[in-house]
Scaffold this active site. Structure first.
Site, PDB file in Angstrom:
ATOM      1  N   ARG A  30      -2.203  -3.013  -7.198  1.00 20.36           N
ATOM      2  CA  ARG A  30      -1.622  -3.588  -5.989  1.00 20.36           C
ATOM      3  C   ARG A  30      -0.667  -4.726  -6.354  1.00 20.36           C
ATOM      4  NH1 ARG A  30      -2.877   0.149  -3.396  1.00 20.36           N
ATOM      5  NH2 ARG A  30      -3.825   0.244  -1.329  1.00 20.36           N
ATOM      6  N   ARG A  38      -7.132  -0.321  19.596  1.00 15.22           N
ATOM      7  CA  ARG A  38      -6.246  -1.234  20.318  1.00 15.22           C
ATOM      8  C   ARG A  38      -5.166  -1.819  19.413  1.00 15.22           C
ATOM      9  NH1 ARG A  38     -10.918  -5.077  22.427  1.00 15.22           N
ATOM     10  NH2 ARG A  38     -11.525  -4.693  20.256  1.00 15.22           N
ATOM     11  N   CYS A  79     -13.479   5.467  16.780  1.00 14.36           N
ATOM     12  CA  CYS A  79     -12.786   5.176  18.037  1.00 14.36           C
ATOM     13  C   CYS A  79     -11.495   5.983  18.169  1.00 14.36           C
ATOM     14  CB  CYS A  79     -12.475   3.681  18.118  1.00 14.36           C
ATOM     15  SG  CYS A  79     -11.534   3.205  19.595  1.00 14.36           S
ATOM     16  N   CYS A  84     -16.874   5.530  21.164  1.00 15.61           N
ATOM     17  CA  CYS A  84     -17.478   4.197  21.299  1.00 15.61           C
ATOM     18  C   CYS A  84     -18.694   4.238  22.215  1.00 15.61           C
ATOM     19  CB  CYS A  84     -16.441   3.202  21.837  1.00 15.61           C
ATOM     20  SG  CYS A  84     -15.176   2.718  20.629  1.00 15.61           S
ATOM     21  N   HIS A 132       0.548  -3.857   6.043  1.00 16.07           N
ATOM     22  CA  HIS A 132      -0.654  -3.775   6.873  1.00 16.07           C
ATOM     23  C   HIS A 132      -1.933  -4.255   6.183  1.00 16.07           C
ATOM     24  CE1 HIS A 132      -0.462   0.027   4.661  1.00 16.07           C
ATOM     25  NE2 HIS A 132      -1.785   0.047   4.736  1.00 16.07           N
ATOM     26  N   GLU A 133      -1.879  -4.627   4.894  1.00 13.77           N
ATOM     27  CA  GLU A 133      -3.077  -5.121   4.195  1.00 13.77           C
ATOM     28  C   GLU A 133      -2.998  -6.639   4.133  1.00 13.77           C
ATOM     29  OE1 GLU A 133      -4.421  -1.703   0.963  1.00 13.77           O
ATOM     30  OE2 GLU A 133      -3.219  -3.387   0.282  1.00 13.77           O
ATOM     31  N   CYS A 136       0.838  -1.200   0.000  1.00 10.49           N
ATOM     32  CA  CYS A 136       0.000   0.000   0.000  1.00 10.49           C
ATOM     33  C   CYS A 136       0.874   1.251   0.000  1.00 10.49           C
ATOM     34  CB  CYS A 136      -0.895  -0.025   1.241  1.00 10.49           C
ATOM     35  SG  CYS A 136      -1.941   1.438   1.472  1.00 10.49           S
ATOM     36  N   HIS A 137       0.324   2.338  -0.545  1.00 12.30           N
ATOM     37  CA  HIS A 137       1.082   3.589  -0.601  1.00 12.30           C
ATOM     38  C   HIS A 137       1.431   4.090   0.799  1.00 12.30           C
ATOM     39  CE1 HIS A 137       2.343   7.561  -2.058  1.00 12.30           C
ATOM     40  NE2 HIS A 137       2.387   7.009  -3.256  1.00 12.30           N
ATOM     41  N   THR A 138       0.635   3.740   1.795  1.00 14.22           N
ATOM     42  CA  THR A 138       0.943   4.155   3.164  1.00 14.22           C
ATOM     43  C   THR A 138       2.265   3.563   3.631  1.00 14.22           C
ATOM     44  OG1 THR A 138      -1.410   4.337   3.668  1.00 14.22           O
ATOM     45  CG2 THR A 138       0.088   4.199   5.541  1.00 14.22           C
ATOM     46  N   CYS A 142     -12.068   0.328  20.936  1.00 11.98           N
ATOM     47  CA  CYS A 142     -11.786  -0.001  22.340  1.00 11.98           C
ATOM     48  C   CYS A 142     -13.046  -0.293  23.136  1.00 11.98           C
ATOM     49  CB  CYS A 142     -11.012   1.141  22.990  1.00 11.98           C
ATOM     50  SG  CYS A 142     -11.982   2.671  23.208  1.00 11.98           S
ATOM     51  N   CYS A 177      -7.174  -2.472   4.176  1.00 11.52           N
ATOM     52  CA  CYS A 177      -6.863  -1.038   4.110  1.00 11.52           C
ATOM     53  C   CYS A 177      -7.476  -0.391   2.872  1.00 11.52           C
ATOM     54  CB  CYS A 177      -5.359  -0.796   4.158  1.00 11.52           C
ATOM     55  SG  CYS A 177      -4.926   0.961   4.261  1.00 11.52           S
ATOM     56  N   CYS A 189     -13.970   4.552  24.797  1.00 15.34           N
ATOM     57  CA  CYS A 189     -13.718   5.976  24.584  1.00 15.34           C
ATOM     58  C   CYS A 189     -15.044   6.712  24.367  1.00 15.34           C
ATOM     59  CB  CYS A 189     -12.788   6.186  23.390  1.00 15.34           C
ATOM     60  SG  CYS A 189     -13.555   5.841  21.786  1.00 15.34           S
TER      61      CYS A 189
END
Length: 361
Positions: free
Chosen positions: A356, A111, A107, A99, A63-64, A42-44, A93, A162, A96
Site C-alpha cells: 500500500r 447509506r 445491508c 438489516c 476510500h481507505e 487501493c486497487h479499487t 441502513c 477497505c 432493509c
C-alpha cells in the site's frame, strides 16, 4: 459555508488522474464533513480510473481513510467535531430486509451522503465507494464514520476501511477460520496478507501463502504465513495437499479474482472444505467446473464482500488488535506519498512493487 479543497479526480476512462480544486458542501441531515488525515491507494481506485466499476465519470477517488470529524449535520447526535474516525463504505441502513433479519453486514441499502461534492463549475463528482477521500476534506453519511482509538496512527488505521478489513474478514467472518484449522491463501497483496493475518489471529495451525512473486511471499511470512508456495515453480494444489497430509486445506481464500486461481482454490480444499472468494473479478471472466465435482466434494463456496464486516463492530476491534501488537497494520504501509503522487502510486501498485501507498495530508 461550502469549502474549496484539493482532491484527486479521474475525469475519463484510463486518463491520468488530476489534482483539482473541488467544492465540499456543508453537511446536511445525516451527513458529516471529515478532514482526511491519510488515505490508502487501493486497487479499487485504479478500477474506477480504468472505467472497470462503472462509467459515472468524473470520479473523486480514494476510500481507505482515517480522519477527524470537522462538522456534522443538524440531526447527527452520535458524532461530534474532533472525533477520530475510519470511514466505511458500508453503513447499514437498519431498515432493509437484511438489516431487519439481523444481518446488517449484508445491508442492501447502505447509506451515503445525499449531497454531491462538485467541481468548481458545478459538475457533480461520483465519490469512490461513496467516500472520495483523496481529498483534504470529504462529505459522507455520518453512519460511515466509525470512531476508533486515536492512538492508532492514521496511515495504518485508514487501511482498515477497505483492504485490510476485506481480507481479515474473509478469513474470520466469511471463512470462519478456527483454532487448529489449515488455511491456504492465493494472492499475497494487501487483501491476501490481511487474510493471512486474520487466519493467524484466529488460531490456524498452518497457513500456506501462494503467489508468483517471491517478494510478496517473503512479506506473507511477516503476517503469519507458516509456509510459502511459489506457483511459478510448483503446482500449488499439489503443494498444499502435500502440506496437509494429502487432504487439502480446511479453508482456501482466493484473493486474486481470476478463473485459474479460483479453480486452484476449489481443488486445493479438503473434502467438505470451504472456498472464500475475496479477489474481485472483472465482468467478462467465467469459470467451468464439472458438476459432479461440485456435488461430490461438498463443503461451501462463498463470496466475501467487504469481509462480511459490520464496521461499527469490527473496525474498533482491528484497531485494538493493532495497538496490542497482534495485527501488524504498519507492515501494510509500503510508502507514504503526497496527493500529487497518486498516479505514480497506481503504476507501482499495478507492477506489484507495493502493498500500500498511503496519501498523507
Amino acid at each position: 459555508m461550502p469549502q474549496e479543497v484539493r482532491a484527486v479526480v479521474a475525469r475519463e476512462r484510463n486518463a491520468p488522474v488530476e489534482v483539482e480544486t473541488i467544492i465540499v458542501p456543508d453537511p446536511g441531515p445525516g451527513e458529516a464533513v471529515v478532514q482526511v488525515l491519510a488515505c490508502g491507494v487501493c486497487h479499487t481506485d485504479l478500477h474506477y480510473r480504468q472505467g472497470g466499476i462503472n462509467d459515472e465519470f468524473p470520479f473523486l477517488l480514494g476510500h481507505e481513510a482515517a480522519g477527524l470529524v470537522e462538522s456534522v449535520g443538524p440531526d447527527v447526535t452520535d458524532l461530534k467535531p474532533g472525533d477520530y474516525v475510519v470511514i466505511a463504505w458500508r453503513a447499514p441502513c437498519g431498515g432493509c430486509r437484511s438489516c431487519r433479519r439481523g444481518r446488517p453486514w449484508y445491508c442492501f441499502d447502505s447509506r451515503n451522503a445525499a449531497q454531491p461534492m462538485t467541481l468548481l463549475d458545478g459538475t457533480p463528482l461520483s465519490p469512490a465507494l461513496g467516500i472520495g477521500a483523496f481529498a483534504e476534506k470529504t462529505l459522507v453519511h455520518s453512519g460511515q464514520c466509525v470512531k476508533v482509538d486515536p492512538a492508532a496512527r492514521p496511515e495504518a488505521a485508514g487501511l482498515i476501511g477497505c483492504g485490510v478489513m476485506a481480507g481479515f474478514g474473509a478469513a474470520v467472518n466469511t471463512g470462519a477460520v478456527g483454532m487448529g484449522d489449515t488455511v491456504a491463501v492465493i494472492g499475497c497483496g494487501g487483501v491476501g496478507n490481511a487474510a493471512i493475518a486474520g487466519a493467524s489471529v484466529a488460531g490456524a495451525r498452518l497457513i500456506a501463502a501462494v503467489d508468483i512473486d517471491g517478494a510478496k511471499l517473503d512479506a506473507a511470512t511477516r503476517f503469519g504465513a507458516t509456509h510459502t508456495i511459489n506457483s511459478r515453480d510448483a503446482d500449488p494444489v499439489a503443494a498444499v495437499r502435500e502440506l496437509t497430509g494429502g487432504n487439502g486445506a480446511d479453508v482456501v481464500i482466493e484473493a486474486v479474482g481470476i478463473a485459474e486461481t479460483y479453480r486452484q482454490a476449489f481443488y486445493m480444499r479438503d473434502h467438505a472444505g470451504t472456498v472464500v472468494q475475496v479477489g474481485v473479478p472483472t465482468p467478462e471472466l467465467k469459470i467451468e467446473l464439472p458438476l459432479i465435482d461440485l456435488f461430490s466434494r461438498g463443503g461451501a463456496l462463498k463470496s466475501s464482500w467487504y469481509g462480511d464486516c459490520l464496521p461499527s463492530r469490527d473496525f474498533p476491534l482491528l484497531v485494538d488488535l493493532y495497538l496490542s501488537g497482534k495485527l501488524d497494520l504498519d507492515g501494510f504501509v509500503t510508502e507514504t506519498i503526497g496527493l500529487d503522487e497518486v498516479e505514480d502510486a497506481f503504476e507501482r501498485m499495478h507492477s506489484g512493487k507495493v502493498l500500500r501507498s498511503v496519501v498523507v495530508f
